[in-house]
Structures are given as C-alpha cells and as structure tokens.
Design a protein around this motif. Sequence first.
Motif, PDB file in Angstrom:
ATOM      1  N   CYS A 106       0.792  -1.237   0.000  1.00 41.11           N
ATOM      2  CA  CYS A 106       0.000   0.000   0.000  1.00 41.11           C
ATOM      3  C   CYS A 106       0.820   1.281   0.000  1.00 41.11           C
ATOM      4  N   TYR A 107       1.997   1.259   0.556  1.00 39.43           N
ATOM      5  CA  TYR A 107       2.757   2.500   0.700  1.00 39.43           C
ATOM      6  C   TYR A 107       4.082   2.475  -0.047  1.00 39.43           C
ATOM      7  N   TYR A 108       4.931   1.511   0.280  1.00 41.71           N
ATOM      8  CA  TYR A 108       6.279   1.532  -0.274  1.00 41.71           C
ATOM      9  C   TYR A 108       6.290   1.386  -1.793  1.00 41.71           C
ATOM     10  N   GLN A 109       5.449   0.515  -2.333  1.00 39.64           N
ATOM     11  CA  GLN A 109       5.386   0.379  -3.789  1.00 39.64           C
ATOM     12  C   GLN A 109       4.826   1.648  -4.429  1.00 39.64           C
ATOM     13  N   GLY A 110       3.851   2.279  -3.783  1.00 43.50           N
ATOM     14  CA  GLY A 110       3.300   3.532  -4.290  1.00 43.50           C
ATOM     15  C   GLY A 110       4.323   4.655  -4.287  1.00 43.50           C
ATOM     16  N   ILE A 111       5.103   4.736  -3.231  1.00 44.01           N
ATOM     17  CA  ILE A 111       6.160   5.754  -3.156  1.00 44.01           C
ATOM     18  C   ILE A 111       7.177   5.521  -4.272  1.00 44.01           C
ATOM     19  N   GLY A 167      -4.871   7.382   0.863  1.00 43.83           N
ATOM     20  CA  GLY A 167      -6.219   7.056   1.306  1.00 43.83           C
ATOM     21  C   GLY A 167      -6.497   7.506   2.724  1.00 43.83           C
ATOM     22  N   ALA A 168      -7.735   7.390   3.095  1.00 39.73           N
ATOM     23  CA  ALA A 168      -8.204   7.875   4.391  1.00 39.73           C
ATOM     24  C   ALA A 168      -7.877   6.898   5.506  1.00 39.73           C
ATOM     25  N   GLN A 169      -7.900   7.431   6.690  1.00 38.63           N
ATOM     26  CA  GLN A 169      -7.768   6.682   7.939  1.00 38.63           C
ATOM     27  C   GLN A 169      -6.362   6.121   8.130  1.00 38.63           C
ATOM     28  N   GLY A 170      -6.088   5.817   9.380  1.00 45.21           N
ATOM     29  CA  GLY A 170      -4.850   5.126   9.692  1.00 45.21           C
ATOM     30  C   GLY A 170      -3.761   5.991  10.296  1.00 45.21           C
ATOM     31  N   GLU A 171      -3.736   6.027  11.633  1.00 47.95           N
ATOM     32  CA  GLU A 171      -2.691   6.779  12.323  1.00 47.95           C
ATOM     33  C   GLU A 171      -1.310   6.235  11.997  1.00 47.95           C
ATOM     34  N   HIS A 172      -1.240   4.972  11.578  1.00 49.55           N
ATOM     35  CA  HIS A 172       0.039   4.351  11.229  1.00 49.55           C
ATOM     36  C   HIS A 172       0.699   5.045  10.039  1.00 49.55           C
ATOM     37  N   LYS A 173      -0.049   5.838   9.292  1.00 51.87           N
ATOM     38  CA  LYS A 173       0.519   6.543   8.138  1.00 51.87           C
ATOM     39  C   LYS A 173       1.443   7.680   8.571  1.00 51.87           C
ATOM     40  N   LEU A 174       1.235   8.230   9.759  1.00 48.85           N
ATOM     41  CA  LEU A 174       2.095   9.316  10.243  1.00 48.85           C
ATOM     42  C   LEU A 174       3.555   8.883  10.298  1.00 48.85           C
ATOM     43  N   ARG A 184       5.060   6.912   8.561  1.00 46.48           N
ATOM     44  CA  ARG A 184       5.589   6.713   7.207  1.00 46.48           C
ATOM     45  C   ARG A 184       5.638   8.014   6.423  1.00 46.48           C
ATOM     46  N   GLY A 185       5.438   9.131   7.128  1.00 44.59           N
ATOM     47  CA  GLY A 185       5.585  10.445   6.512  1.00 44.59           C
ATOM     48  C   GLY A 185       4.350  10.974   5.810  1.00 44.59           C
ATOM     49  N   PHE A 186       3.196  10.341   5.995  1.00 47.64           N
ATOM     50  CA  PHE A 186       1.967  10.818   5.375  1.00 47.64           C
ATOM     51  C   PHE A 186       1.179  11.641   6.385  1.00 47.64           C
ATOM     52  N   LEU A 187       1.200  12.937   6.205  1.00 52.87           N
ATOM     53  CA  LEU A 187       0.442  13.819   7.086  1.00 52.87           C
ATOM     54  C   LEU A 187      -1.005  13.875   6.615  1.00 52.87           C
ATOM     55  N   PRO A 188      -1.930  14.100   7.541  1.00 60.62           N
ATOM     56  CA  PRO A 188      -3.339  14.141   7.143  1.00 60.62           C
ATOM     57  C   PRO A 188      -3.622  15.332   6.236  1.00 60.62           C
ATOM     58  N   ALA A 189      -4.375  15.080   5.206  1.00 56.43           N
ATOM     59  CA  ALA A 189      -4.777  16.128   4.270  1.00 56.43           C
ATOM     60  C   ALA A 189      -6.268  15.979   4.005  1.00 56.43           C
ATOM     61  N   ARG A 190      -6.973  17.082   4.081  1.00 55.52           N
ATOM     62  CA  ARG A 190      -8.402  17.021   3.777  1.00 55.52           C
ATOM     63  C   ARG A 190      -8.593  16.885   2.274  1.00 55.52           C
ATOM     64  N   VAL A 191      -9.515  16.055   1.905  1.00 54.63           N
ATOM     65  CA  VAL A 191      -9.861  15.862   0.501  1.00 54.63           C
ATOM     66  C   VAL A 191     -11.368  16.034   0.357  1.00 54.63           C
ATOM     67  N   ARG A 192     -11.787  16.300  -0.844  1.00 56.34           N
ATOM     68  CA  ARG A 192     -13.223  16.464  -1.107  1.00 56.34           C
ATOM     69  C   ARG A 192     -13.805  15.175  -1.658  1.00 56.34           C
ATOM     70  N   SER A 193     -15.030  14.955  -1.279  1.00 58.65           N
ATOM     71  CA  SER A 193     -15.769  13.807  -1.788  1.00 58.65           C
ATOM     72  C   SER A 193     -17.181  14.293  -2.070  1.00 58.65           C
ATOM     73  N   LEU A 209      -1.609  16.357  13.302  1.00 60.89           N
ATOM     74  CA  LEU A 209      -0.482  17.194  12.880  1.00 60.89           C
ATOM     75  C   LEU A 209       0.453  17.490  14.048  1.00 60.89           C
ATOM     76  N   GLY A 210      -0.076  17.438  15.262  1.00 58.17           N
ATOM     77  CA  GLY A 210       0.757  17.611  16.444  1.00 58.17           C
ATOM     78  C   GLY A 210       1.699  16.443  16.686  1.00 58.17           C
ATOM     79  N   HIS A 211       1.543  15.370  15.945  1.00 59.74           N
ATOM     80  CA  HIS A 211       2.391  14.180  16.086  1.00 59.74           C
ATOM     81  C   HIS A 211       3.199  13.910  14.816  1.00 59.74           C
ATOM     82  N   SER A 212       3.443  14.935  14.050  1.00 57.07           N
ATOM     83  CA  SER A 212       4.181  14.800  12.794  1.00 57.07           C
ATOM     84  C   SER A 212       5.575  14.230  13.039  1.00 57.07           C
ATOM     85  N   PRO A 213       6.051  13.345  12.155  1.00 49.62           N
ATOM     86  CA  PRO A 213       7.405  12.823  12.314  1.00 49.62           C
ATOM     87  C   PRO A 213       8.468  13.805  11.815  1.00 49.62           C
TER      88      PRO A 213
END
Length: 110
Positions: A32-37, A51-58, A60-69, A101-105
């Motif tokens: 899901c992540y390393y191959q995409g990167i 994609g949405a959800q998953g604190e584990h993404k932090l 791996r350097g993925f900060l939360p970003a709002r998207v429209r749906s 965002l307060g827990h950014s790596p």
Amino acid sequence: PIAGALCLRGGDTLYGRYWGGATRPGLHFEACYYQGIEYCLREGLTRFEPGAQGEHKLARGFLPARVRSRHWVADAEFADALQDWCRQERGDVRRYQQELLGHSPFRAEP
C-alpha cells in the motif's frame, strides 16, 4: 499472488484506495505505501495520497490532508437528514487533523 493494491493515477498524483492480501508481516505497508512511493519517484509524480484513515501513516511520513468527496443522494429526505451529520463530521475531521499534525514525524522549521 498473495496481495494486491489498487491505485489510481491522476495528473501528478497517485491515489491509493483498496488492498487485499494474506497476513504477512509488513505486507500491507509494502503493497500500500512503499510500492506507491517507488512508483511516484520512478514516474515523476509529485504527490501520493494513500487514502483515508490510519494513524500508522504518520510514521511513514503521510500527514493528514483534507480531501473532497462529492456524492449524490437520490432520496431527498435522506439527503436532508445527512446535512447535519455532514456538518458535524467536517468539524470532527478538522479537529482530528489538527491533533494528528501535532504528532508529525517531521521537525518543525525554526
């Protein structure tokens, strides 16, 4: 094959959305992540939205970003009922984004 991930490519962005596979240590992150990167780097894409959800993404350097749906709800009564929920959800999502965002790596700029 023991796993797969579906990503959609647009302009300068790779959008990761669905995955499935056997339970193996690290397999989810690889698919899901390393191959995409790696794909983004190889193809010169400037953004990877995994994609949405998953604190584990932090971590791996993925900060939360709002998207429209945008969705169209055929039943007018149901659409009306969703309005209040959507308003509440937007506020909850904004607050949660600020918390994460307060827990950014990444180090803050001086």
